[in-house]
Design a protein around this motif. Structure first.
Motif, mmCIF file in Angstrom:
data_model
loop_
_atom_site.group_PDB
_atom_site.id
_atom_site.type_symbol
_atom_site.label_atom_id
_atom_site.label_comp_id
_atom_site.label_asym_id
_atom_site.label_seq_id
_atom_site.Cartn_x
_atom_site.Cartn_y
_atom_site.Cartn_z
ATOM 1 N N LEU A 13 61.365 56.969 43.195
ATOM 2 C CA LEU A 13 61.090 56.891 44.627
ATOM 3 C C LEU A 13 59.783 57.621 44.902
ATOM 4 C CD1 LEU A 13 63.547 57.238 47.571
ATOM 5 C CD2 LEU A 13 61.455 58.621 47.568
ATOM 6 N N VAL A 14 58.884 56.976 45.638
ATOM 7 C CA VAL A 14 57.553 57.533 45.921
ATOM 8 C C VAL A 14 57.356 57.607 47.429
ATOM 9 C CG1 VAL A 14 55.069 57.111 45.748
ATOM 10 C CG2 VAL A 14 56.543 56.703 43.767
ATOM 11 N N TYR A 15 56.883 58.769 47.918
ATOM 12 C CA TYR A 15 56.608 58.945 49.340
ATOM 13 C C TYR A 15 55.135 58.654 49.661
ATOM 14 C CZ TYR A 15 61.072 61.432 49.893
ATOM 15 O OH TYR A 15 62.399 61.772 49.931
ATOM 16 N N VAL A 16 54.922 57.940 50.771
ATOM 17 C CA VAL A 16 53.590 57.752 51.334
ATOM 18 C C VAL A 16 53.661 58.144 52.811
ATOM 19 C CG1 VAL A 16 52.857 55.945 49.731
ATOM 20 C CG2 VAL A 16 54.083 55.306 51.821
ATOM 21 N N ASP A 17 52.521 58.195 53.482
ATOM 22 C CA ASP A 17 52.533 58.608 54.890
ATOM 23 C C ASP A 17 51.368 57.995 55.650
ATOM 24 O OD1 ASP A 17 53.059 59.983 57.300
ATOM 25 O OD2 ASP A 17 51.672 61.576 56.727
ATOM 26 N N PHE A 18 51.707 57.277 56.719
ATOM 27 C CA PHE A 18 50.706 56.765 57.647
ATOM 28 C C PHE A 18 51.060 57.155 59.078
ATOM 29 C CE2 PHE A 18 50.638 54.084 53.937
ATOM 30 C CZ PHE A 18 49.289 53.901 53.691
#
Length: 375
Positions: free
Chosen positions: A147-152
Protein backbone atom coordinates in the motif's frame (compact mmCIF):
# COMPACT_ATOMS: atom_id res chain seq x y z
CA UNK A 1 -0.66 -32.44 -29.79
CA UNK A 2 2.76 -33.89 -30.55
CA UNK A 3 5.43 -33.80 -27.85
CA UNK A 4 7.55 -31.44 -29.94
CA UNK A 5 4.74 -28.88 -30.12
CA UNK A 6 4.10 -29.21 -26.40
CA UNK A 7 7.75 -28.61 -25.68
CA UNK A 8 7.68 -25.53 -27.90
CA UNK A 9 4.72 -24.07 -26.00
CA UNK A 10 6.36 -24.71 -22.63
CA UNK A 11 9.56 -23.05 -23.84
CA UNK A 12 7.62 -20.07 -25.16
CA UNK A 13 5.83 -19.73 -21.82
CA UNK A 14 9.10 -19.83 -19.92
CA UNK A 15 10.60 -17.17 -22.18
CA UNK A 16 7.56 -14.91 -21.75
CA UNK A 17 7.68 -15.39 -18.01
CA UNK A 18 11.38 -14.57 -17.94
CA UNK A 19 10.83 -11.40 -19.99
CA UNK A 20 8.04 -10.20 -17.68
CA UNK A 21 10.10 -10.95 -14.59
CA UNK A 22 13.06 -9.07 -16.04
CA UNK A 23 10.87 -6.09 -16.94
CA UNK A 24 9.29 -5.76 -13.48
CA UNK A 25 11.84 -5.45 -10.71
CA UNK A 26 11.52 -4.89 -6.99
CA UNK A 27 12.03 -1.25 -6.09
CA UNK A 28 11.78 0.60 -2.79
CA UNK A 29 9.49 3.60 -2.93
CA UNK A 30 9.30 6.22 -0.20
CA UNK A 31 5.69 7.39 -0.07
CA UNK A 32 4.46 10.77 1.19
CA UNK A 33 3.95 9.31 4.68
CA UNK A 34 7.70 8.60 4.79
CA UNK A 35 7.19 4.82 4.60
CA UNK A 36 9.61 2.72 2.55
CA UNK A 37 7.54 0.27 0.51
CA UNK A 38 8.80 -2.53 -1.73
CA UNK A 39 6.91 -2.80 -5.02
CA UNK A 40 7.44 -4.82 -8.20
CA UNK A 41 7.53 -2.03 -10.78
CA UNK A 42 6.32 -1.18 -13.31
CA UNK A 43 3.02 -2.43 -11.92
CA UNK A 44 0.32 -4.11 -13.99
CA UNK A 45 -2.66 -3.86 -11.64
CA UNK A 46 -3.61 -0.93 -9.40
CA UNK A 47 -6.47 -0.32 -6.98
CA UNK A 48 -7.25 3.38 -6.63
CA UNK A 49 -8.22 4.22 -3.06
CA UNK A 50 -10.05 7.22 -4.51
CA UNK A 51 -11.67 7.46 -7.93
CA UNK A 52 -10.39 11.01 -8.37
CA UNK A 53 -6.84 9.66 -8.43
CA UNK A 54 -7.60 9.20 -12.13
CA UNK A 55 -6.84 12.93 -12.48
CA UNK A 56 -3.12 12.25 -12.15
CA UNK A 57 -3.12 8.74 -13.57
CA UNK A 58 -4.47 10.28 -16.78
CA UNK A 59 -1.49 12.65 -16.94
CA UNK A 60 0.90 9.71 -16.95
CA UNK A 61 -0.97 7.51 -19.45
CA UNK A 62 -2.72 9.67 -22.01
CA UNK A 63 -3.66 6.74 -24.28
CA UNK A 64 -5.51 4.69 -21.67
CA UNK A 65 -5.36 5.84 -18.04
CA UNK A 66 -7.55 2.90 -16.94
CA UNK A 67 -5.29 0.24 -18.43
CA UNK A 68 -3.85 -0.80 -15.07
CA UNK A 69 -6.88 -0.07 -12.87
CA UNK A 70 -8.56 -3.24 -11.54
CA UNK A 71 -10.73 -1.46 -8.96
CA UNK A 72 -11.43 2.01 -7.62
CA UNK A 73 -13.41 3.92 -5.03
CA UNK A 74 -16.89 4.99 -6.14
CA UNK A 75 -16.52 8.77 -5.59
CA UNK A 76 -15.83 10.14 -9.10
CA UNK A 77 -19.40 9.83 -10.49
CA UNK A 78 -20.71 11.60 -7.38
CA UNK A 79 -18.04 14.25 -6.87
CA UNK A 80 -17.35 15.07 -10.53
CA UNK A 81 -20.04 13.55 -12.78
CA UNK A 82 -19.10 15.56 -15.87
CA UNK A 83 -15.54 14.25 -15.88
CA UNK A 84 -16.75 10.72 -15.15
CA UNK A 85 -19.24 10.87 -18.03
CA UNK A 86 -16.53 12.12 -20.41
CA UNK A 87 -14.24 9.24 -19.45
CA UNK A 88 -17.12 6.78 -19.63
CA UNK A 89 -17.92 7.88 -23.19
CA UNK A 90 -14.31 7.29 -24.23
CA UNK A 91 -13.64 4.19 -22.11
CA UNK A 92 -17.04 2.45 -21.67
CA UNK A 93 -15.44 -0.53 -19.90
CA UNK A 94 -14.95 1.57 -16.76
CA UNK A 95 -18.65 1.00 -16.02
CA UNK A 96 -17.76 -2.59 -15.13
CA UNK A 97 -14.74 -1.81 -12.91
CA UNK A 98 -15.21 -3.11 -9.34
CA UNK A 99 -15.86 -0.24 -6.93
CA UNK A 100 -15.11 0.27 -3.24
CA UNK A 101 -16.32 2.41 -0.40
CA UNK A 102 -13.93 4.67 1.47
CA UNK A 103 -11.38 3.82 4.14
CA UNK A 104 -12.51 6.68 6.39
CA UNK A 105 -16.14 5.60 6.08
CA UNK A 106 -15.18 2.03 6.98
CA UNK A 107 -16.73 0.65 3.79
CA UNK A 108 -13.55 -0.46 2.02
CA UNK A 109 -13.83 -4.20 1.29
CA UNK A 110 -10.41 -5.71 2.00
CA UNK A 111 -11.45 -9.22 0.85
CA UNK A 112 -12.66 -7.86 -2.48
CA UNK A 113 -9.41 -5.92 -2.88
CA UNK A 114 -7.30 -9.03 -2.31
CA UNK A 115 -9.38 -11.04 -4.79
CA UNK A 116 -8.49 -8.56 -7.56
CA UNK A 117 -4.78 -9.38 -7.10
CA UNK A 118 -3.44 -5.82 -7.38
CA UNK A 119 0.28 -5.13 -7.51
CA UNK A 120 -0.30 -2.04 -5.38
CA UNK A 121 -3.09 -0.22 -3.55
CA UNK A 122 -2.85 3.55 -3.88
CA UNK A 123 -4.27 5.47 -0.94
CA UNK A 124 -4.63 9.16 -0.11
CA UNK A 125 -2.75 10.34 2.96
CA UNK A 126 -5.96 11.62 4.59
CA UNK A 127 -7.11 8.00 4.91
CA UNK A 128 -3.93 7.00 6.78
CA UNK A 129 -5.41 6.98 10.29
CA UNK A 130 -8.45 4.94 9.25
CA UNK A 131 -6.26 2.54 7.25
CA UNK A 132 -3.93 1.91 10.19
CA UNK A 133 -6.73 1.57 12.74
CA UNK A 134 -8.39 -1.09 10.59
CA UNK A 135 -5.10 -2.99 10.22
CA UNK A 136 -5.36 -2.97 6.44
CA UNK A 137 -1.64 -2.58 5.81
CA UNK A 138 -0.82 -5.72 7.81
CA UNK A 139 -3.65 -7.65 6.15
CA UNK A 140 -2.41 -6.68 2.69
CA UNK A 141 1.21 -7.43 3.65
CA UNK A 142 0.26 -11.00 4.50
CA UNK A 143 -0.77 -11.60 0.90
CA UNK A 144 2.10 -9.60 -0.61
CA UNK A 145 0.14 -6.49 -1.64
CA UNK A 146 1.89 -3.19 -0.87
CA UNK A 147 0.00 0.00 0.00
CA UNK A 148 1.43 3.38 -1.05
CA UNK A 149 0.28 6.81 0.16
CA UNK A 150 0.11 9.88 -2.10
CA UNK A 151 -1.33 13.33 -1.39
CA UNK A 152 -3.00 16.01 -3.49
CA UNK A 153 -5.35 17.32 -0.79
CA UNK A 154 -3.85 17.74 2.69
CA UNK A 155 -0.63 19.50 1.62
CA UNK A 156 -0.88 19.63 -2.18
CA UNK A 157 1.65 22.41 -2.69
CA UNK A 158 4.22 20.31 -0.81
CA UNK A 159 3.24 16.80 -1.91
CA UNK A 160 2.06 17.07 -5.53
CA UNK A 161 5.53 16.76 -7.04
CA UNK A 162 6.67 13.78 -4.92
CA UNK A 163 3.29 12.11 -5.47
CA UNK A 164 3.65 12.46 -9.23
CA UNK A 165 7.20 11.06 -9.07
CA UNK A 166 5.93 8.10 -7.04
CA UNK A 167 3.25 7.41 -9.63
CA UNK A 168 5.75 7.79 -12.45
CA UNK A 169 8.00 5.19 -10.84
CA UNK A 170 5.13 2.79 -10.19
CA UNK A 171 4.00 2.94 -13.82
CA UNK A 172 7.42 3.18 -15.45
CA UNK A 173 6.46 6.69 -16.61
CA UNK A 174 9.21 8.66 -14.92
CA UNK A 175 9.89 10.78 -18.00
CA UNK A 176 6.26 11.83 -18.41
CA UNK A 177 6.05 12.64 -14.69
CA UNK A 178 9.14 14.84 -14.98
CA UNK A 179 7.72 16.65 -18.02
CA UNK A 180 4.47 17.35 -16.21
CA UNK A 181 6.27 18.57 -13.07
CA UNK A 182 8.31 20.97 -15.21
CA UNK A 183 5.16 22.24 -16.96
CA UNK A 184 3.39 22.74 -13.63
CA UNK A 185 6.34 24.58 -12.05
CA UNK A 186 6.65 26.87 -15.07
CA UNK A 187 2.95 27.75 -14.93
CA UNK A 188 3.22 28.69 -11.25
CA UNK A 189 6.37 30.77 -11.87
CA UNK A 190 4.45 32.86 -14.40
CA UNK A 191 2.52 34.12 -11.38
CA UNK A 192 5.07 34.15 -8.59
CA UNK A 193 7.83 35.83 -10.66
CA UNK A 194 5.52 38.73 -11.56
CA UNK A 195 4.42 39.16 -7.95
CA UNK A 196 7.99 39.05 -6.69
CA UNK A 197 8.97 41.83 -9.08
CA UNK A 198 5.88 44.05 -8.68
CA UNK A 199 5.27 43.50 -4.94
CA UNK A 200 1.64 44.67 -5.16
CA UNK A 201 -0.65 45.33 -2.22
CA UNK A 202 -2.29 42.04 -1.33
CA UNK A 203 -6.11 41.97 -1.07
CA UNK A 204 -7.82 40.12 1.76
CA UNK A 205 -9.51 37.00 0.38
CA UNK A 206 -12.17 34.81 1.90
CA UNK A 207 -11.99 31.36 0.34
CA UNK A 208 -15.22 29.42 0.91
CA UNK A 209 -15.11 25.67 0.54
CA UNK A 210 -18.13 24.15 -1.26
CA UNK A 211 -20.42 27.12 -0.74
CA UNK A 212 -24.09 26.13 -0.90
CA UNK A 213 -23.35 22.44 -0.40
CA UNK A 214 -25.15 22.71 2.92
CA UNK A 215 -27.07 25.39 4.80
CA UNK A 216 -24.14 25.88 7.16
CA UNK A 217 -21.67 28.71 6.68
CA UNK A 218 -18.85 28.72 6.13
CA UNK A 219 -16.20 26.07 5.47
CA UNK A 220 -12.80 27.38 4.45
CA UNK A 221 -9.08 26.58 4.22
CA UNK A 222 -6.16 27.22 6.54
CA UNK A 223 -2.58 27.61 5.37
CA UNK A 224 -2.77 24.86 2.73
CA UNK A 225 -4.72 23.75 -0.31
CA UNK A 226 -6.76 26.67 -1.67
CA UNK A 227 -5.55 28.79 1.23
CA UNK A 228 -1.98 28.37 0.02
CA UNK A 229 -3.04 28.94 -3.59
CA UNK A 230 -4.49 32.31 -2.60
CA UNK A 231 -1.17 33.32 -1.03
CA UNK A 232 0.79 32.17 -4.10
CA UNK A 233 -1.60 34.17 -6.29
CA UNK A 234 -0.90 37.39 -4.42
CA UNK A 235 -3.64 37.49 -1.80
CA UNK A 236 -3.99 37.22 1.96
CA UNK A 237 -5.95 34.17 3.04
CA UNK A 238 -8.45 35.50 5.59
CA UNK A 239 -8.88 32.13 7.32
CA UNK A 240 -5.15 31.44 7.73
CA UNK A 241 -5.09 32.85 11.25
CA UNK A 242 -8.40 31.21 12.17
CA UNK A 243 -8.00 27.63 10.92
CA UNK A 244 -4.94 25.79 12.29
CA UNK A 245 -5.05 22.87 9.82
CA UNK A 246 -5.89 22.47 6.15
CA UNK A 247 -9.67 22.54 6.55
CA UNK A 248 -11.99 24.21 9.03
CA UNK A 249 -14.91 26.58 9.56
CA UNK A 250 -15.25 30.34 9.86
CA UNK A 251 -18.39 31.79 11.43
CA UNK A 252 -20.43 34.47 9.60
CA UNK A 253 -19.59 37.19 12.13
CA UNK A 254 -15.87 36.71 11.42
CA UNK A 255 -16.44 37.22 7.70
CA UNK A 256 -18.45 40.40 8.22
CA UNK A 257 -15.91 41.78 10.69
CA UNK A 258 -12.95 40.95 8.42
CA UNK A 259 -14.70 42.56 5.42
CA UNK A 260 -12.70 40.76 2.69
CA UNK A 261 -11.82 42.47 -0.59
CA UNK A 262 -12.40 39.30 -2.60
CA UNK A 263 -14.52 36.18 -2.13
CA UNK A 264 -13.82 32.94 -3.97
CA UNK A 265 -16.22 30.00 -3.61
CA UNK A 266 -15.40 26.47 -4.70
CA UNK A 267 -18.14 24.61 -6.54
CA UNK A 268 -19.08 21.53 -8.50
CA UNK A 269 -22.07 19.60 -9.80
CA UNK A 270 -23.15 17.80 -6.66
CA UNK A 271 -26.63 16.68 -7.66
CA UNK A 272 -25.76 13.12 -6.59
CA UNK A 273 -24.79 14.35 -3.13
CA UNK A 274 -27.21 17.25 -2.56
CA UNK A 275 -30.08 17.18 -5.08
CA UNK A 276 -31.27 20.67 -5.92
CA UNK A 277 -28.63 22.23 -3.68
CA UNK A 278 -27.41 25.83 -3.83
CA UNK A 279 -23.89 24.79 -4.85
CA UNK A 280 -22.31 26.50 -7.87
CA UNK A 281 -22.00 23.91 -10.63
CA UNK A 282 -18.70 24.84 -12.25
CA UNK A 283 -16.63 22.11 -13.88
CA UNK A 284 -15.94 20.29 -17.14
CA UNK A 285 -18.26 21.78 -19.79
CA UNK A 286 -20.50 23.40 -17.15
CA UNK A 287 -23.38 25.80 -17.83
CA UNK A 288 -21.65 29.03 -16.82
CA UNK A 289 -24.81 31.16 -16.96
CA UNK A 290 -26.55 28.88 -14.47
CA UNK A 291 -23.38 28.80 -12.34
CA UNK A 292 -23.26 32.59 -12.31
CA UNK A 293 -26.93 32.75 -11.26
CA UNK A 294 -26.28 30.43 -8.33
CA UNK A 295 -23.14 32.33 -7.38
CA UNK A 296 -25.14 35.56 -7.23
CA UNK A 297 -27.68 33.80 -5.02
CA UNK A 298 -24.99 32.81 -2.51
CA UNK A 299 -24.01 36.46 -1.98
CA UNK A 300 -27.41 37.08 -0.36
CA UNK A 301 -26.60 34.98 2.70
CA UNK A 302 -26.26 36.79 6.06
CA UNK A 303 -22.51 36.02 6.20
CA UNK A 304 -21.87 38.36 3.27
CA UNK A 305 -24.04 41.27 4.42
CA UNK A 306 -22.37 44.58 3.59
CA UNK A 307 -19.06 42.93 2.72
CA UNK A 308 -16.79 44.96 0.42
CA UNK A 309 -16.22 42.06 -2.00
CA UNK A 310 -19.97 41.75 -2.61
CA UNK A 311 -20.45 45.49 -3.01
CA UNK A 312 -17.62 45.59 -5.61
CA UNK A 313 -18.77 42.33 -7.29
CA UNK A 314 -15.39 40.76 -6.58
CA UNK A 315 -17.06 37.40 -6.00
CA UNK A 316 -15.93 34.37 -7.99
CA UNK A 317 -16.46 30.62 -8.21
CA UNK A 318 -13.84 28.03 -9.07
CA UNK A 319 -13.92 24.28 -9.66
CA UNK A 320 -13.76 22.57 -6.28
CA UNK A 321 -11.74 19.60 -7.58
CA UNK A 322 -8.66 21.77 -8.08
CA UNK A 323 -8.23 21.05 -4.36
CA UNK A 324 -7.64 17.37 -5.03
CA UNK A 325 -5.59 16.97 -8.19
CA UNK A 326 -2.27 18.06 -9.68
CA UNK A 327 -3.81 20.79 -11.86
CA UNK A 328 -3.72 23.41 -9.06
CA UNK A 329 -1.45 25.65 -11.14
CA UNK A 330 -4.45 26.55 -13.34
CA UNK A 331 -6.35 27.67 -10.25
CA UNK A 332 -3.37 29.77 -9.09
CA UNK A 333 -3.29 31.54 -12.45
CA UNK A 334 -7.05 32.24 -12.42
CA UNK A 335 -7.01 33.52 -8.84
CA UNK A 336 -4.05 35.80 -9.69
CA UNK A 337 -6.06 37.34 -12.53
CA UNK A 338 -8.99 37.99 -10.20
CA UNK A 339 -6.83 39.53 -7.50
CA UNK A 340 -4.48 41.52 -9.77
CA UNK A 341 -6.17 42.02 -13.16
CA UNK A 342 -3.75 44.74 -14.28
CA UNK A 343 -0.64 42.74 -13.44
CA UNK A 344 -1.90 39.61 -15.19
CA UNK A 345 -3.73 41.10 -18.13
CA UNK A 346 -1.77 38.90 -20.57
CA UNK A 347 -2.04 35.70 -18.54
CA UNK A 348 -4.67 33.27 -19.85
CA UNK A 349 -5.43 30.34 -17.51
CA UNK A 350 -7.82 28.87 -20.10
CA UNK A 351 -4.92 28.58 -22.54
CA UNK A 352 -2.80 26.94 -19.83
CA UNK A 353 -5.58 24.44 -19.15
CA UNK A 354 -6.00 23.74 -22.87
CA UNK A 355 -2.28 23.05 -23.19
CA UNK A 356 -2.47 20.66 -20.22
CA UNK A 357 -5.22 18.73 -21.99
CA UNK A 358 -3.46 18.73 -25.35
CA UNK A 359 -0.11 17.59 -23.99
CA UNK A 360 -1.05 15.26 -21.17
CA UNK A 361 -4.73 14.33 -20.95
CA UNK A 362 -6.92 11.97 -23.02
CA UNK A 363 -9.96 14.29 -22.96
CA UNK A 364 -10.48 17.41 -25.07
CA UNK A 365 -10.67 20.65 -23.13
CA UNK A 366 -14.09 22.08 -22.30
CA UNK A 367 -14.53 25.42 -20.47
CA UNK A 368 -16.75 25.97 -17.45
CA UNK A 369 -14.31 25.82 -14.52
CA UNK A 370 -14.58 29.49 -13.47
CA UNK A 371 -17.25 32.18 -13.19
CA UNK A 372 -17.13 35.68 -11.74
CA UNK A 373 -19.71 38.34 -10.93
CA UNK A 374 -17.07 40.89 -11.96
CA UNK A 375 -17.43 39.68 -15.57
Amino acid sequence: MCSLAKAGLVAAGLIASTILTAYAEKVTIKDVAGREVEVDAPVDNIILGEGRQIYFLAVLDKDNPFKHVVGWRDDLPKADPETYDAYLAKYPDIATLPTFGGMKEGTFDIEQAVSLQPDVVLMNIDAKTATEEAGYIEKLDKVGIPLVYVDFREKPMENTEPSMRIMGELLGKEKVAAEFIKFRAGAIKRVTDVLEKAKPERPLVFMERAGGYSEDCCMSFGDENFGKMVELAGGINMAKAIIPGTFGTVNPEQIIASNPDQIIITGGSWENYVPGGNWVGVGYGADVEEAERKLENLTKRPAFTGVKAVEDKNVHAIWHQFYNNPYQFVAIQEIAKWLHPDLFEDLDPETTFKELHQRFLPLPYKPGFFVSLKD
